[in-house]
Design a protein around this motif. Structure first.
Motif, PDB file in Angstrom:
ATOM      1  N   UNK A   1     109.544   4.459 -61.257  1.00 31.71           N
ATOM      2  CA  UNK A   1     110.385   5.424 -62.262  1.00 31.71           C
ATOM      3  C   UNK A   1     111.046   6.221 -61.544  1.00 31.71           C
ATOM      4  N   UNK A   2     112.372   6.652 -61.799  1.00 33.38           N
ATOM      5  CA  UNK A   2     113.042   7.457 -61.210  1.00 33.38           C
ATOM      6  C   UNK A   2     112.589   8.926 -61.447  1.00 33.38           C
ATOM      7  N   UNK A   3     112.975  10.087 -60.459  1.00 31.23           N
ATOM      8  CA  UNK A   3     112.632  11.355 -60.708  1.00 31.23           C
ATOM      9  C   UNK A   3     113.893  12.277 -60.806  1.00 31.23           C
ATOM     10  N   UNK A   4     114.079  13.205 -61.702  1.00 29.83           N
ATOM     11  CA  UNK A   4     115.308  13.926 -61.671  1.00 29.83           C
ATOM     12  C   UNK A   4     115.444  14.556 -60.375  1.00 29.83           C
TER      13      UNK A   4
ATOM     14  N   UNK B   1     113.152   5.822 -76.059  1.00 34.95           N
ATOM     15  CA  UNK B   1     113.027   6.965 -75.204  1.00 34.95           C
ATOM     16  C   UNK B   1     114.776   7.321 -74.724  1.00 34.95           C
ATOM     17  N   UNK B   2     115.672   6.538 -75.035  1.00 34.51           N
ATOM     18  CA  UNK B   2     116.916   6.708 -74.766  1.00 34.51           C
ATOM     19  C   UNK B   2     117.930   7.247 -75.937  1.00 34.51           C
ATOM     20  N   UNK B   3     117.136   7.180 -76.978  1.00 34.56           N
ATOM     21  CA  UNK B   3     117.864   7.373 -78.337  1.00 34.56           C
ATOM     22  C   UNK B   3     118.468   8.926 -78.429  1.00 34.56           C
ATOM     23  N   UNK B   4     117.881   9.852 -77.855  1.00 29.09           N
ATOM     24  CA  UNK B   4     118.322  11.277 -78.169  1.00 29.09           C
ATOM     25  C   UNK B   4     119.714  11.586 -77.328  1.00 29.09           C
TER      26      UNK B   4
ATOM     27  N   UNK C   1     120.052  11.499 -69.509  1.00 38.01           N
ATOM     28  CA  UNK C   1     119.333  12.899 -69.706  1.00 38.01           C
ATOM     29  C   UNK C   1     120.165  13.828 -68.895  1.00 38.01           C
ATOM     30  N   UNK C   2     120.701  13.660 -67.693  1.00 40.50           N
ATOM     31  CA  UNK C   2     121.473  14.612 -66.951  1.00 40.50           C
ATOM     32  C   UNK C   2     122.850  15.141 -67.585  1.00 40.50           C
ATOM     33  N   UNK C   3     123.167  13.989 -68.600  1.00 34.53           N
ATOM     34  CA  UNK C   3     124.591  14.416 -69.015  1.00 34.53           C
ATOM     35  C   UNK C   3     124.297  15.187 -70.206  1.00 34.53           C
ATOM     36  N   UNK C   4     123.172  14.964 -70.923  1.00 37.46           N
ATOM     37  CA  UNK C   4     122.778  15.980 -71.978  1.00 37.46           C
ATOM     38  C   UNK C   4     122.617  17.404 -71.462  1.00 37.46           C
ATOM     39  N   UNK C   5     121.958  17.556 -70.236  1.00 31.56           N
ATOM     40  CA  UNK C   5     121.502  18.708 -69.775  1.00 31.56           C
ATOM     41  C   UNK C   5     122.690  19.760 -69.113  1.00 31.56           C
ATOM     42  N   UNK C   6     123.922  18.919 -68.783  1.00 31.05           N
ATOM     43  CA  UNK C   6     124.622  19.500 -67.700  1.00 31.05           C
ATOM     44  C   UNK C   6     126.101  19.367 -68.202  1.00 31.05           C
ATOM     45  N   UNK C   7     126.468  18.424 -68.972  1.00 33.34           N
ATOM     46  CA  UNK C   7     127.674  18.183 -69.471  1.00 33.34           C
ATOM     47  C   UNK C   7     128.576  19.265 -69.972  1.00 33.34           C
ATOM     48  N   UNK C   8     128.059  20.239 -70.555  1.00 36.12           N
ATOM     49  CA  UNK C   8     128.665  21.266 -71.149  1.00 36.12           C
ATOM     50  C   UNK C   8     129.423  22.133 -69.989  1.00 36.12           C
TER      51      UNK C   8
ATOM     52  N   UNK D   1     117.886   8.399 -67.040  1.00 33.70           N
ATOM     53  CA  UNK D   1     117.798   9.532 -66.491  1.00 33.70           C
ATOM     54  C   UNK D   1     119.375  10.189 -66.202  1.00 33.70           C
ATOM     55  N   UNK D   2     120.194   9.272 -65.965  1.00 32.85           N
ATOM     56  CA  UNK D   2     121.544   9.713 -65.892  1.00 32.85           C
ATOM     57  C   UNK D   2     122.075  10.312 -67.271  1.00 32.85           C
TER      58      UNK D   2
END
Length: 493
Positions: A42-45, A207-210, A171-178, A168-169
């Motif tokens: 599994x990838x790690x952030x 797991x991807x739906x949020x 999730x990165x978009x959710x946390x950083x794209x703003x 994971x990418x």
């Protein structure tokens, strides 16, 4: 003049560059390098940057076969560096201020080739005032293998690690794209071919739906997954043929090329690509594709295919696939029994045109209609299309083939070799088609609907946009053959 643009995001400080109307941030790592004992895990952030990250060039693509010699690839703007340290993404934004809708595009390539750099986002970002993201993920056996089935409980192996990379990418978009001027609440995930199959997986896995609010599927659905039994069978063959009877440790010592060659030699009886995503009955349950589609996240969806998808596989040696009528009939028989298979096969002539139509329906069109039916029946807004525009230049013989949509959606796809798809001569009508398609896609990214001239799909009418030099709306355009395929459902074998 190229100006540097500095931002601070959750991942740390970054430096991008403005090129005309768009700011580019390229090659941003979103995951820790999946190397050594973590090459199949599994990838790690990625940890936050300790110093400003200069996002000036694309990151290395996952190890893969070269599509063309490196000097020519550089001319085409393709990534020519390959590395297992490949988990990076790219962002194009009109401005880092504001709150724009976001398009995340997942590249195709049969899960064995491709890179996010092949899909420059400058034109779409500027044209639509949206933020565009593309990404790299693990390919081939590094990202898609049955080793978790062969060595259960060994945390060094994760089923469909390449899809987990994509998550994971997201999730990165959710946390950083703003920080890039994007709205994390208005993310559209899109993809073509293997990228479209990936979007389907994100739609049906919790797991991807949020991480998204809309979806676009271009030429691919869940039917291209291996079933779990087939994955276990391939895993057993790999274990025997690769000398893994005493454990998996040799898998960590092989180079990517030797890993691929050893796997290909070990598995003799397979259809197409060995390294394909599979049903793991954890992320993806044991239900068949149509039932899974009914339970997909309730989001607006654009979904469709090209008219002659399968000519890409009958006429080009890019991906190994059995394309004879007998092999395709046998595949249908495994889904539906020999009598239904013979009835289906009888719809198609045993010549080149007939085999293209049969393969297009088997692999792409009929699974796409089934997914659209079930997603619409669940009360979701669905917009169905078929692209009939035929390639020009060297690919002209292939008609409206697989991937012919890409140079229409992405203005810089394959530049300066776009003539492979588009021909050498300017074509104003083709240009107008490309503009219409881009505008439909961008309206959907902004508003969740592609425009008033494209009506929503319903299972009763199956209203479909037929894209061509002149677009038209057609009810149930595959009605004659679709009725025969009704209820035939299964995973790749």
């Amino acid at each position: 003049m190229v100006a540097e643009v500095r931002i601070e995001a959750a991942c740390g400080r970054l430096v991008g560059r403005r090129h005309g109307d768009v700011v580019r941030f390229l090659g941003i790592p979103y995951g820790e390098p999946p190397i050594g004992q973590r090459r199949f895990a599994r990838p790690e952030a990625k940890a936050a940057f300790a110093r400003p990250f200069e996002a000036f060039s694309f990151g290395a693509a996952a190890p893969q076969r070269r599509a063309m010699p490196a000097p020519i690839g550089r001319m085409a703007g393709l990534v020519t560096e390959f590395s297992e340290d490949c988990l990076s993404l790219n962002v194009w934004t009109p401005d880092v201020r504001g709150k724009r809708p976001v398009l995340v595009f997942i590249h195709g390539g049969g899960f064995i080739i491709g890179a996010g750099s092949q899909y420059p986002g400058d034109d779409l970002a500027a044209r639509g005032d949206v933020v565009v993201v593309t990404l790299n993920y693990r390919l081939g056996l590094l990202g898609f293998n049955p080793f978790a089935e062969v060595f259960p409980g060994d945390e060094r192996f994760a089923a469909n690690a390449g899809l987990l990379d994509q998550r994971l990418a997201l999730q990165w978009v959710r946390e950083n794209i703003a920080a890039f001027g994007g709205d994390p609440g208005r993310v559209t995930i899109a993809g073509e071919s293997a990228g479209s199959v990936s979007v389907a997986w994100h739609l049906v896995t919790k797991g991807s739906q949020p991480f998204y609010a809309r979806a676009i599927m271009q030429s691919g659905t869940l039917s291209l997954f291996y079933g779990r039994d087939r994955a276990r069978q391939i895993g057993a063959e790999l274990r025997r043929g690769m000398g893994l009877s005493h454990g998996p440790d040799p898998l960590f010592a092989l180079s990517p090329k030797r890993l691929h060659d050893a796997a290909a030699a070990a598995v003799e009886n397979h259809t197409g690509v060995i390294s394909r995503p599979h049903v793991d009955e954890c992320e993806l349950g044991s239900a068949l594709p149509a039932a899974l589609a009914k339970a997909a996240k309730p989001v607006p969806l654009i979904i469709g295919t090209t008219r002659d998808e399968f000519s890409f596989f009958t006429d080009l040696p890019l991906l190994p696939m059995k394309t004879g009528k007998a092999e395709m009939t046998a595949m249908v028989a495994r889904f539906a029994g020999p009598q239904a298979a013979e009835q289906i096969a009888g719809l198609y002539a045993d010549d080149r045109r007939g085999r293209i139509a049969f393969g297009t329906d088997l692999v792409f069109r009929m699974p796409t209609i089934a997914f659209a039916d079930n997603h619409a029946a669940a009360g979701n807004a669905v917009f169905s299309y078929r692209l009939d525009w035929e390639a020009k230049g060297p690919l002209a013989r292939l008609g409206a083939t697989h991937s012919v949509d890409l140079p229409l959606i992405f203005a810089d796809f394959m530049r300066p070799f776009r003539a492979v798809y588009l021909g050498l001569l300017p074509d104003p009508r083709r240009h107008e088609l490309a503009v219409r398609m881009r505008d439909h896609w961008l309206r959907f990214v902004r508003d969740g609907r592609p425009g008033a001239d494209w009506p929503a799909y319903a299972p009763e009418a199956r209203t479909t946009m037929i894209f061509g030099l002149k677009d038209r709306i057609v009810a149930d355009p595959e009605a004659a053959r679709r009725a025969a395929w009704q209820g035939i459902d299964g995973f790749a074998t």
